[in-house]
Design a protein around this motif. Structure first.
Motif, PDB file in Angstrom:
ATOM      1  N   GLU A 205      -5.001   1.193  -8.237  1.00  0.00           N
ATOM      2  CA  GLU A 205      -5.379  -0.117  -8.399  1.00  0.00           C
ATOM      3  C   GLU A 205      -4.625  -1.181  -7.355  1.00  0.00           C
ATOM      4  O   GLU A 205      -5.116  -1.896  -6.812  1.00  0.00           O
ATOM      5  N   ASN A 206      -3.062  -1.163  -7.633  1.00  0.00           N
ATOM      6  CA  ASN A 206      -2.438  -2.140  -6.644  1.00  0.00           C
ATOM      7  C   ASN A 206      -2.617  -1.775  -4.962  1.00  0.00           C
ATOM      8  O   ASN A 206      -2.667  -2.667  -4.386  1.00  0.00           O
TER       9      ASN A 206
ATOM     10  N   MET B  16       0.917  -1.049  -0.156  1.00  0.00           N
ATOM     11  CA  MET B  16       0.103   0.208  -0.127  1.00  0.00           C
ATOM     12  C   MET B  16       0.841   1.276  -0.021  1.00  0.00           C
ATOM     13  O   MET B  16       0.671   2.126  -0.960  1.00  0.00           O
ATOM     14  N   SER B  17       1.946   1.389   1.013  1.00  0.00           N
ATOM     15  CA  SER B  17       2.486   2.424   1.016  1.00  0.00           C
ATOM     16  C   SER B  17       3.538   2.603  -0.120  1.00  0.00           C
ATOM     17  O   SER B  17       3.650   3.891  -1.022  1.00  0.00           O
ATOM     18  N   LEU B  18       4.125   1.627  -0.901  1.00  0.00           N
ATOM     19  CA  LEU B  18       4.746   1.855  -2.008  1.00  0.00           C
ATOM     20  C   LEU B  18       4.040   1.909  -3.458  1.00  0.00           C
ATOM     21  O   LEU B  18       4.727   3.251  -4.026  1.00  0.00           O
ATOM     22  N   GLU B  19       2.864   1.444  -3.672  1.00  0.00           N
ATOM     23  CA  GLU B  19       2.234   1.804  -4.667  1.00  0.00           C
ATOM     24  C   GLU B  19       1.662   3.318  -4.627  1.00  0.00           C
ATOM     25  O   GLU B  19       1.346   4.148  -5.556  1.00  0.00           O
ATOM     26  N   SER B  20       1.099   3.568  -3.449  1.00  0.00           N
ATOM     27  CA  SER B  20       0.751   5.116  -3.171  1.00  0.00           C
ATOM     28  C   SER B  20       1.823   5.986  -3.405  1.00  0.00           C
ATOM     29  O   SER B  20       1.751   7.322  -4.112  1.00  0.00           O
ATOM     30  N   GLY B  21       3.031   5.737  -3.048  1.00  0.00           N
ATOM     31  CA  GLY B  21       4.254   6.821  -3.228  1.00  0.00           C
ATOM     32  C   GLY B  21       4.633   6.790  -4.784  1.00  0.00           C
ATOM     33  O   GLY B  21       5.046   7.721  -5.317  1.00  0.00           O
ATOM     34  N   LYS B  22       4.532   5.598  -5.357  1.00  0.00           N
ATOM     35  CA  LYS B  22       4.676   5.593  -6.821  1.00  0.00           C
ATOM     36  C   LYS B  22       3.620   6.450  -7.563  1.00  0.00           C
ATOM     37  O   LYS B  22       4.019   7.163  -8.574  1.00  0.00           O
TER      38      LYS B  22
ATOM     39  N   ALA C  41       3.676  13.931  -9.590  1.00  0.00           N
ATOM     40  CA  ALA C  41       4.625  15.168  -9.460  1.00  0.00           C
ATOM     41  C   ALA C  41       5.546  15.247 -10.876  1.00  0.00           C
ATOM     42  O   ALA C  41       5.589  16.327 -11.200  1.00  0.00           O
ATOM     43  N   SER C  42       5.793  14.178 -11.352  1.00  0.00           N
ATOM     44  CA  SER C  42       6.381  14.152 -12.677  1.00  0.00           C
ATOM     45  C   SER C  42       5.332  15.001 -13.707  1.00  0.00           C
ATOM     46  O   SER C  42       5.967  15.687 -14.602  1.00  0.00           O
ATOM     47  N   ALA C  43       4.443  14.328 -13.740  1.00  0.00           N
ATOM     48  CA  ALA C  43       3.159  14.969 -14.632  1.00  0.00           C
ATOM     49  C   ALA C  43       3.035  16.789 -14.389  1.00  0.00           C
ATOM     50  O   ALA C  43       3.126  17.331 -15.542  1.00  0.00           O
ATOM     51  N   ILE C  44       2.963  16.918 -13.153  1.00  0.00           N
ATOM     52  CA  ILE C  44       3.093  18.261 -12.912  1.00  0.00           C
ATOM     53  C   ILE C  44       4.176  19.255 -13.364  1.00  0.00           C
ATOM     54  O   ILE C  44       4.191  20.111 -13.931  1.00  0.00           O
ATOM     55  N   LYS C  45       5.374  18.790 -12.957  1.00  0.00           N
ATOM     56  CA  LYS C  45       6.738  19.196 -13.317  1.00  0.00           C
ATOM     57  C   LYS C  45       6.613  19.471 -14.849  1.00  0.00           C
ATOM     58  O   LYS C  45       7.354  20.438 -15.251  1.00  0.00           O
ATOM     59  N   THR C  46       6.407  18.483 -15.732  1.00  0.00           N
ATOM     60  CA  THR C  46       6.561  18.386 -17.083  1.00  0.00           C
ATOM     61  C   THR C  46       5.297  18.894 -17.878  1.00  0.00           C
ATOM     62  O   THR C  46       5.375  19.114 -18.887  1.00  0.00           O
ATOM     63  N   MET C  47       4.340  19.374 -16.916  1.00  0.00           N
ATOM     64  CA  MET C  47       3.154  19.911 -17.410  1.00  0.00           C
ATOM     65  C   MET C  47       2.524  18.925 -18.635  1.00  0.00           C
ATOM     66  O   MET C  47       2.160  19.452 -19.708  1.00  0.00           O
ATOM     67  N   THR C  48       2.383  17.605 -18.176  1.00  0.00           N
ATOM     68  CA  THR C  48       1.745  16.750 -19.195  1.00  0.00           C
ATOM     69  C   THR C  48       0.716  16.036 -18.390  1.00  0.00           C
ATOM     70  O   THR C  48       0.590  15.853 -17.195  1.00  0.00           O
ATOM     71  N   HIS C  49      -0.458  15.483 -19.107  1.00  0.00           N
ATOM     72  CA  HIS C  49      -1.476  14.728 -18.470  1.00  0.00           C
ATOM     73  C   HIS C  49      -0.936  13.666 -17.820  1.00  0.00           C
ATOM     74  O   HIS C  49      -0.200  12.875 -18.430  1.00  0.00           O
ATOM     75  N   PRO C  50      -1.687  13.414 -16.772  1.00  0.00           N
ATOM     76  CA  PRO C  50      -0.940  12.283 -15.890  1.00  0.00           C
ATOM     77  C   PRO C  50      -1.689  10.947 -16.626  1.00  0.00           C
ATOM     78  O   PRO C  50      -2.529  11.133 -17.514  1.00  0.00           O
ATOM     79  N   SER C  51      -0.927   9.860 -16.295  1.00  0.00           N
ATOM     80  CA  SER C  51      -1.347   8.533 -17.027  1.00  0.00           C
ATOM     81  C   SER C  51      -3.088   8.404 -16.749  1.00  0.00           C
ATOM     82  O   SER C  51      -3.473   8.586 -15.752  1.00  0.00           O
ATOM     83  N   SER C  52      -3.598   7.833 -17.717  1.00  0.00           N
ATOM     84  CA  SER C  52      -4.891   7.612 -17.662  1.00  0.00           C
ATOM     85  C   SER C  52      -5.247   6.352 -16.977  1.00  0.00           C
ATOM     86  O   SER C  52      -6.405   5.925 -16.184  1.00  0.00           O
ATOM     87  N   LYS C  53      -4.280   5.605 -16.945  1.00  0.00           N
ATOM     88  CA  LYS C  53      -4.141   4.259 -16.417  1.00  0.00           C
ATOM     89  C   LYS C  53      -3.669   4.454 -14.806  1.00  0.00           C
ATOM     90  O   LYS C  53      -2.674   4.689 -14.613  1.00  0.00           O
ATOM     91  N   ASP C  54      -4.471   3.988 -13.785  1.00  0.00           N
ATOM     92  CA  ASP C  54      -4.348   4.093 -12.426  1.00  0.00           C
ATOM     93  C   ASP C  54      -3.742   2.605 -11.794  1.00  0.00           C
ATOM     94  O   ASP C  54      -4.374   2.132 -10.854  1.00  0.00           O
ATOM     95  N   GLU C  55      -2.687   2.264 -12.361  1.00  0.00           N
ATOM     96  CA  GLU C  55      -1.996   1.081 -12.161  1.00  0.00           C
ATOM     97  C   GLU C  55      -1.792   1.159 -10.676  1.00  0.00           C
ATOM     98  O   GLU C  55      -1.988   0.039  -9.837  1.00  0.00           O
TER      99      GLU C  55
END
Length: 177
Positions: A50-51, A21-27, A33-47
């Motif tokens: 889900e994990n 739970m901790s690792l997947e939430s962190g990922k 954070a990477s999506a905000i930094k690069t100003m790109t849409h976050p991945s639509s897949k919430d892998e």
């Protein structure tokens, strides 16, 4: 002694789901954070979400299947508290995912495809020739013949500007043992 064994058995049962739970939430948060930094849409897949949810379900099963006697509850309360906090972290992460998605649409972030296109760089192709090398090296040793190779490298350095004169051929020896 029995209480300590029961408490450590309980901890072993819930440790893996809590770690997952901790690792997947962190990922998931790292990707956001990477999506905000690069100003790109976050991945639509919430892998990762889900994990995390699967690990949370595993944790609930572990909690339900563990026999808890009143005397051992005091020993396992800290672990149950951590598990409860991790469940809240997953919920908060899901809310952050929704907020970042809304932000990316409102702020017209680039799509992932646009963001991954990089300017083309010339391919790094190294051309050379390998040919047997024979000289007096190891002449007294009858089985050393054919154990040496000469490598000739011709071309320009990839770091050199295009208008620079090509480098002189380089010659090196590689001893194969």
């Amino acid at each position: 002694m029995y209480l300590l064994q029961a408490a450590s058995e309980f901890l072993r049962k819930i440790q893996e789901p809590c770690i997952k739970m901790s690792l997947e939430s962190g990922k998931a948060l790292k990707e956001l954070a990477s999506a905000i930094k690069t100003m790109t849409h976050p991945s639509s897949k919430d892998e990762h979400i889900e994990n995390s949810r699967k690990a949370e379900a595993d944790l609930k099963i572990a909690l339900e299947t563990t026999s808890r006697e009143k005397s051992e509850l005091l020993e396992i309360i800290p672990a149950i508290t951590v598990a409860s906090i991790l469940t809240d972290v997953i919920k908060a992460t899901e809310e952050i995912v929704g907020s970042v998605r809304e932000l990316s649409h409102q702020a017209h972030f680039k799509s992932v495809v646009e963001a991954t296109v990089l300017p083309e760089k010339p391919p790094l192709i190294r051309r050379g020739s390998v040919k047997p090398f024979s000289n007096d090296y190891g002449a007294g040793d009858s089985d050393s013949g054919g154990d040496h190779v000469t490598i000739m490298v011709h071309g320009t350095s990839p770091e050199s500007p295009k208008n620079e004169i090509p480098q002189a051929p380089k010659e090196g020896k590689i001893v194969i043992v």
